[in-house]
Write an enzyme that holds these catalytic residues in place. Structure first.
Site, mmCIF file in Angstrom:
data_model
loop_
_atom_site.group_PDB
_atom_site.id
_atom_site.type_symbol
_atom_site.label_atom_id
_atom_site.label_comp_id
_atom_site.label_asym_id
_atom_site.label_seq_id
_atom_site.Cartn_x
_atom_site.Cartn_y
_atom_site.Cartn_z
ATOM 1 N N ILE A 91 0.747 -1.382 -0.061
ATOM 2 C CA ILE A 91 0.168 -0.078 -0.030
ATOM 3 C C ILE A 91 0.724 1.359 -0.045
ATOM 4 O O ILE A 91 0.575 2.268 -0.730
ATOM 5 C CB ILE A 91 -0.931 0.070 1.093
ATOM 6 N N ASP B 46 14.366 2.540 10.493
ATOM 7 C CA ASP B 46 13.563 1.722 11.354
ATOM 8 C C ASP B 46 12.578 2.777 12.378
ATOM 9 O O ASP B 46 12.954 3.713 13.026
ATOM 10 C CB ASP B 46 14.440 0.742 12.408
ATOM 11 N N ASN C 118 2.343 4.311 8.072
ATOM 12 C CA ASN C 118 2.015 2.954 7.376
ATOM 13 C C ASN C 118 2.699 1.835 7.508
ATOM 14 O O ASN C 118 2.417 0.726 7.305
ATOM 15 C CB ASN C 118 1.809 3.576 5.851
ATOM 16 N N TYR D 285 -1.151 -6.630 17.178
ATOM 17 C CA TYR D 285 -1.337 -5.918 15.922
ATOM 18 C C TYR D 285 -2.568 -5.128 16.187
ATOM 19 O O TYR D 285 -2.567 -3.878 15.944
ATOM 20 C CB TYR D 285 -1.276 -6.694 14.691
ATOM 21 N N LYS E 10 -3.305 -1.112 16.481
ATOM 22 C CA LYS E 10 -4.017 -0.270 15.277
ATOM 23 C C LYS E 10 -5.283 0.351 16.104
ATOM 24 O O LYS E 10 -5.804 1.501 15.620
ATOM 25 C CB LYS E 10 -4.545 -1.528 14.348
ATOM 26 N N ILE F 163 -6.358 -6.136 1.910
ATOM 27 C CA ILE F 163 -5.771 -5.514 0.771
ATOM 28 C C ILE F 163 -4.702 -6.596 0.316
ATOM 29 O O ILE F 163 -3.801 -6.803 1.028
ATOM 30 C CB ILE F 163 -5.106 -4.409 1.067
#
Ligand SMILES: NC(=O)c1ccc[n+]([C@@H]2O[C@H](COP(=O)([O-])OP(=O)(O)OC[C@H]3O[C@@H](n4cnc5c(N)ncnc54)[C@H](O)[C@@H]3O)[C@@H](O)[C@H]2O)c1
Length: 263
Positions: free
Chosen positions: A20, A61, A88, A152, A156, A185
């Site tokens: 993305i 990083d 992102n 994760y 998020k 995606i």
């Protein structure tokens, strides 16, 4: 849809070496923006920059605050201050909750959430001086619903909270912060899962009311919109880009409403 862009736009995208982020870099470059690609993978960053007209790239990083500070200083010298920041970059541990290590937990939170705190603090002084700026945080439907990937998902979800904090704190300064909340995606992020189960993506397609999976371009379109003049009064929003996944449960609807079974 035409979107007026600022002439002096400098767009920094983390994790833009792949998927993305790389497509967003191409899209913003095509709109005339000065694009800055930041990725931990130097080869990927260089490759992505070669496909985004005029883009420059940095190996960094996003969990390394000192390195990020160097990147922002060099970007200011070479391209001018960052006016659009897109967080992102991501890592995503696969382990089940009972097996997840504290190191995996910390890594996902550092890359997906704390990094956005670092980059926002580094970008904001120039945005405040300019009197405008836009921050877009790439979250995930995992922030809204349990779909596995515990650390994760928590990171998020935190990113949506951070987005709202930034929107409210800096709204009066001409700075907007919004999140994009994508569903599945098709990107290289899925490669390791496809290696385990070649049908994983095709099988997950049936959960999507729009009957197809997402493309990086779907997210890039949303990012262009959320950073352009046509979204000028959208601030603190989390824009779900998921083909209807979060709107309801296709399989359950088909099970309990007879007429929908034939879908
Ligand atoms: N692909 C999906 O199905 C999906 C779904 C929802 C949300 N998203 C989100 O979209 C964004 C992009 O995902 P993608 O599918 O393009 O992933 P991807 O794996 O293709 O790209 C992620 C990039 O982040 C970079 N990266 C990882 N750790 C880093 C670090 N510490 N510092 C700098 N860069 C680092 C990687 O090198 C890679 O280039 C992520 O935030 C992801 O959570 C993706």
């Amino acid at each position: 849809m035409t979107t007026e862009r600022r002439q002096d736009e400098c767009v920094l995208i983390t994790g833009a070496g792949s998927g993305i982020g790389a497509v967003m870099a191409q899209r913003f470059a095509a709109l005339g923006a000065r694009v800055v690609i930041v990725d931990i993978d130097a080869d990927a960053a260089e490759r992505a920059a070669s496909q985004a007209t005029g883009a420059i790239w940095f190996q960094a990083d996003v969990t390394d605050r000192g390195r990020l500070a160097e990147v922002f200083r060099e970007v200011r010298d070479r391209r001018g201050p960052v006016s659009v920041l897109i967080n992102n970059a991501m890592t995503c541990a696969d382990a089940d909750f009972l097996d997840l290590t504290v190191e995996e937990w910390k890594r996902d939170v550092s890359v997906c959430l704390t990094a956005a705190f670092h980059t926002a603090q580094l970008a904001l002084p120039d945005m405040l001086a300019a009197g405008h700026g836009s921050i877009v945080n790439i979250s995930s439907v995992n922030a809204l619903q349990y779909l596995g990937n515990v650390s994760y998902s928590a990171a998020k979800a935190g990113l949506i909270s951070l987005t709202r904090s930034l929107a409210v704190r800096f709204g009066a300064d001409g700075i907007r912060a919004n999140a994009i909340v994508p569903g599945t995606i098709v990107t290289p992020a899925w490669d390791h899962r496809i290696a385990q189960d070649p049908h994983v993506l095709e099988d997950s397609r049936r959960w999507y009311p729009s009957t197809r999976l997402g493309r990086p371009e779907d997210v890039a379109d949303a990012a262009v919109f959320l950073t352009g003049s046509q979204s000028g009064w959208i601030n603190g929003e989390s824009l779900i880009v998921d083909g209807g996944l979060m709107a309801g449960n296709v399989a359950m609807a088909a099970q309990i409403v007879p007429d929908e079974r034939s879908r």
